[in-house]
Enzyme design. Structure first.
Site, PDB file in Angstrom:
ATOM      1  CG  ASP A 272      15.182  -1.572   4.030  1.00 20.86           C
ATOM      2  OD1 ASP A 272      15.465  -0.933   4.334  1.00 20.86           O
ATOM      3  OD2 ASP A 272      15.153  -2.845   4.614  1.00 20.86           O
TER       4      ASP A 272
ATOM      5  CE  LYS B  95      15.267   2.751   5.556  1.00 16.21           C
ATOM      6  NZ  LYS B  95      14.686   1.890   6.161  1.00 16.21           N
TER       7      LYS B  95
ATOM      8  NE  ARG C  91      -0.110   1.675   5.023  1.00 17.50           N
ATOM      9  CZ  ARG C  91       0.963   0.853   4.592  1.00 17.50           C
ATOM     10  NH1 ARG C  91       1.903   1.382   3.950  1.00 17.50           N
ATOM     11  NH2 ARG C  91       0.831  -0.177   4.781  1.00 17.50           N
TER      12      ARG C  91
ATOM     13  CG  ASP D  85       3.216   0.632   7.318  1.00 13.91           C
ATOM     14  OD1 ASP D  85       3.876   0.426   6.359  1.00 13.91           O
ATOM     15  OD2 ASP D  85       2.662  -0.174   8.036  1.00 13.91           O
TER      16      ASP D  85
ATOM     17  CE  LYS E 286      -3.294  -2.402   3.163  1.00 12.77           C
ATOM     18  NZ  LYS E 286      -2.451  -3.277   3.956  1.00 12.77           N
ATOM     19  N   GLY E 287       2.080   1.079   0.316  1.00 13.22           N
ATOM     20  CA  GLY E 287       3.010   2.324   0.387  1.00 13.22           C
ATOM     21  C   GLY E 287       3.195   3.185  -0.504  1.00 13.22           C
TER      22      GLY E 287
ATOM     23  CD  GLU F 161       8.163  -0.768  -2.854  1.00 11.40           C
ATOM     24  OE1 GLU F 161       6.974  -0.250  -2.692  1.00 11.40           O
ATOM     25  OE2 GLU F 161       8.394  -1.697  -2.856  1.00 11.40           O
ATOM     26  CG  ASP F 162       6.860   2.112   0.181  1.00  7.39           C
ATOM     27  OD1 ASP F 162       7.693   1.051  -0.406  1.00  7.39           O
ATOM     28  OD2 ASP F 162       6.369   1.691   0.995  1.00  7.39           O
TER      29      ASP F 162
ATOM     30  CG  PHE G 282      11.198   1.782  10.330  1.00  8.55           C
ATOM     31  CD1 PHE G 282      11.532   0.866   9.633  1.00  8.55           C
ATOM     32  CD2 PHE G 282       9.788   2.338  10.382  1.00  8.55           C
ATOM     33  CE1 PHE G 282      10.344   0.073   8.933  1.00  8.55           C
ATOM     34  CE2 PHE G 282       8.941   1.608   9.747  1.00  8.55           C
ATOM     35  CZ  PHE G 282       9.240   0.370   9.064  1.00  8.55           C
TER      36      PHE G 282
HETATM   37  P1  IMP Z   1      12.742  -4.424   0.861  1.00 14.61           P
HETATM   38  O1  IMP Z   1      12.314  -5.793   0.047  1.00 14.61           O
HETATM   39  O2  IMP Z   1      13.903  -4.729   1.920  1.00 14.61           O
HETATM   40  O3  IMP Z   1      13.652  -3.824  -0.337  1.00 14.61           O
HETATM   41  O4  IMP Z   1      11.768  -3.974   1.399  1.00 14.61           O
HETATM   42  C1  IMP Z   1      10.950  -2.900   0.912  1.00 14.61           C
HETATM   43  C2  IMP Z   1       9.648  -2.743   1.497  1.00 14.61           C
HETATM   44  O5  IMP Z   1       9.999  -2.629   3.030  1.00 14.61           O
HETATM   45  C3  IMP Z   1       9.206  -1.281   1.289  1.00 14.61           C
HETATM   46  O6  IMP Z   1       8.104  -1.212   0.088  1.00 14.61           O
HETATM   47  C4  IMP Z   1       8.314  -1.031   2.701  1.00 14.61           C
HETATM   48  O7  IMP Z   1       7.097  -1.453   2.498  1.00 14.61           O
HETATM   49  C5  IMP Z   1       9.182  -1.508   3.764  1.00 14.61           C
HETATM   50  N1  IMP Z   1      10.269  -0.835   4.188  1.00 14.61           N
HETATM   51  C6  IMP Z   1      11.292  -0.767   4.349  1.00 14.61           C
HETATM   52  N2  IMP Z   1      12.209   0.225   5.118  1.00 14.61           N
HETATM   53  C7  IMP Z   1      11.073   0.960   5.548  1.00 14.61           C
HETATM   54  C8  IMP Z   1      11.015   2.091   6.311  1.00 14.61           C
HETATM   55  O8  IMP Z   1      11.738   2.722   6.817  1.00 14.61           O
HETATM   56  N3  IMP Z   1       9.740   2.470   6.525  1.00 14.61           N
HETATM   57  C9  IMP Z   1       8.607   1.812   6.244  1.00 14.61           C
HETATM   58  N4  IMP Z   1       8.614   0.732   5.374  1.00 14.61           N
HETATM   59  C10 IMP Z   1       9.731   0.275   5.095  1.00 14.61           C
HETATM   60 MG    MG Z   2       6.224  -1.371   0.120  1.00 15.61          MG
END
Ligand code: IMP
Ligand code: MG
Length: 177
Positions: free
Chosen positions: A104, A132, A166, A160, A45-46, A100-101, A153
């Site tokens: 990470d 990040k 959000r 969220d 949803k981000g 994408e939001d 974070f």
């Molecule tokens: P990844 O697979 O580790 O790249 O995760 C990406 C997803 O993790 C994002 O789409 C977010 O939903 C969530 N996420 C990662 N870091 C944060 C953060 O700092 N705040 C909120 N959601 C996060």
């Molecule tokens: Mg996400």
């Protein structure tokens, strides 16, 4: 919604900064794809606020679709990517941009990218509001990045913690849990 109270920082990225940068990305996409149509895929949803603002800054024919995947609960990664909702539309021969939001570890998008490439889109790019890079576990380079952020974070403008914040029009980070 949980009763946990979170201590948020001051504004990290203001509403004005967000709007300005999203408009720049929209203009960049409009230039890069001039004369073509695109399909924007929002990862629920981000990505919702980013996607809603971005699509209105793209001066092309834009179709939209959404996917929902699960990989996180609270602040911890499970390392598992599950497709909860797949696309409604066929992406074969389409110019696809995933919105994408935040990236990470990169696990979610690297999985999704491979998953969608099997459907033979004409092109596939990634637009992320936040990146990040310090946290990356797999190599993944987004094509459009709003802001690079430190390893904190972050919440607001779609992001969220336990489904809260959000709806903030700006971005902050969570000091304590
Ligand atoms: P990844 O697979 O580790 O790249 O995760 C990406 C997803 O993790 C994002 O789409 C977010 O939903 C969530 N996420 C990662 N870091 C944060 C953060 O700092 N705040 C909120 N959601 C996060
Ligand atoms: Mg996400």
């Amino acid at each position: 919604m949980s009763d946990t109270k979170y201590d948020l920082s001051e504004v990290l990225i203001s509403e004005e900064q967000l709007q300005k940068r999203v408009a720049e990305i929209g203009a960049e996409i409009s230039r890069d794809y001039r004369g073509e149509d695109i399909l924007l895929i929002g990862i629920l949803k981000g990505s919702v606020p980013f996607m809603a603002d971005l699509m209105r800054k793209i001066d092309l024919d834009v179709a939209i679709d959404f996917m929902s995947v699960s990989s996180y609960g609270g602040t911890k990664t499970s390392g598992v990517v599950r497709i909860l909702k797949d696309l409604d539309s066929d992406i074969k021969d389409k110019n696809v941009i995933i919105a994408e939001d935040i990236i990470d570890s990169g696990l979610t998008l690297s999985y999704l990218k491979d998953y969608l490439l099997k459907r033979e889109p004409r092109s596939l790019r990634i637009a992320t509001l936040l990146d990040k890079p310090a946290r990356r576990k797999v190599s993944l380079r987004p094509d459009y990045v709003g802001f690079e952020v430190e390893d904190k974070f972050i919440v607001g403008y779609g992001l969220d913690i336990d489904q809260k914040y959000r709806n903030l029009p700006y971005i902050s980070w969570v000091k304590t849990e």
